[in-house]
Design a protein around this motif. Structure first.
Motif, short mmCIF file in Angstrom:
data_model
loop_
_atom_site.label_atom_id
_atom_site.label_comp_id
_atom_site.label_asym_id
_atom_site.label_seq_id
_atom_site.Cartn_x
_atom_site.Cartn_y
_atom_site.Cartn_z
N THR A 132 34.98 25.73 44.88
CA THR A 132 36.39 26.13 44.85
C THR A 132 36.76 27.09 45.91
O THR A 132 36.24 27.86 46.47
N VAL B 187 41.03 32.67 53.33
CA VAL B 187 40.31 31.65 52.41
C VAL B 187 39.02 31.90 52.10
O VAL B 187 38.38 32.41 52.79
N SER C 211 35.31 31.36 38.92
CA SER C 211 35.37 30.15 40.03
C SER C 211 34.12 29.15 39.86
O SER C 211 32.89 29.83 39.80
N ARG D 51 39.96 29.35 47.47
CA ARG D 51 41.04 30.18 47.05
C ARG D 51 41.58 31.18 47.97
O ARG D 51 40.87 31.77 48.79
N TRP D 52 42.97 31.38 48.19
CA TRP D 52 43.59 32.16 49.04
C TRP D 52 43.30 33.70 48.42
O TRP D 52 43.91 33.70 47.21
#
Length: 75
Positions: free
Chosen positions: A47, A21, A43, A49-50
């Motif tokens: 935020t 992540v 982004s 995000r994987w």
């Protein structure tokens, strides 16, 4: 964990990235090349995000420095 700092318009060398992540600490505007295929990525700060493991090259397109946490095995 450590903090990765990119300067405005900085482009890094292709490197291996581990899966995990990513939480963006600043707004980002980047071009990410994975598997030889570039794509633009944006982004907002905060935020999460994987990201999958693999070879990646990142070019920052923003006029401001950008920050995100790093993990062992990354830049």
């Amino acid at each position: 964990m450590f903090r990765v700092r990119y300067g405005a318009h900085e482009k890094d060398a292709e490197h291996d990235r581990s899966a995990g992540v990513v939480v963006f600490l600043t707004d980002t505007h980047s071009r990410v090349t994975e598997g030889g295929k570039p794509r633009d990525a944006n982004s907002k700060a905060g935020t999460a995000r994987w990201v999958e493991a693999g070879k990646v090259q990142v070019e920052k397109l923003a006029d401001q420095p950008q920050q995100l946490p790093g993990r062992q095995g990354c830049r």
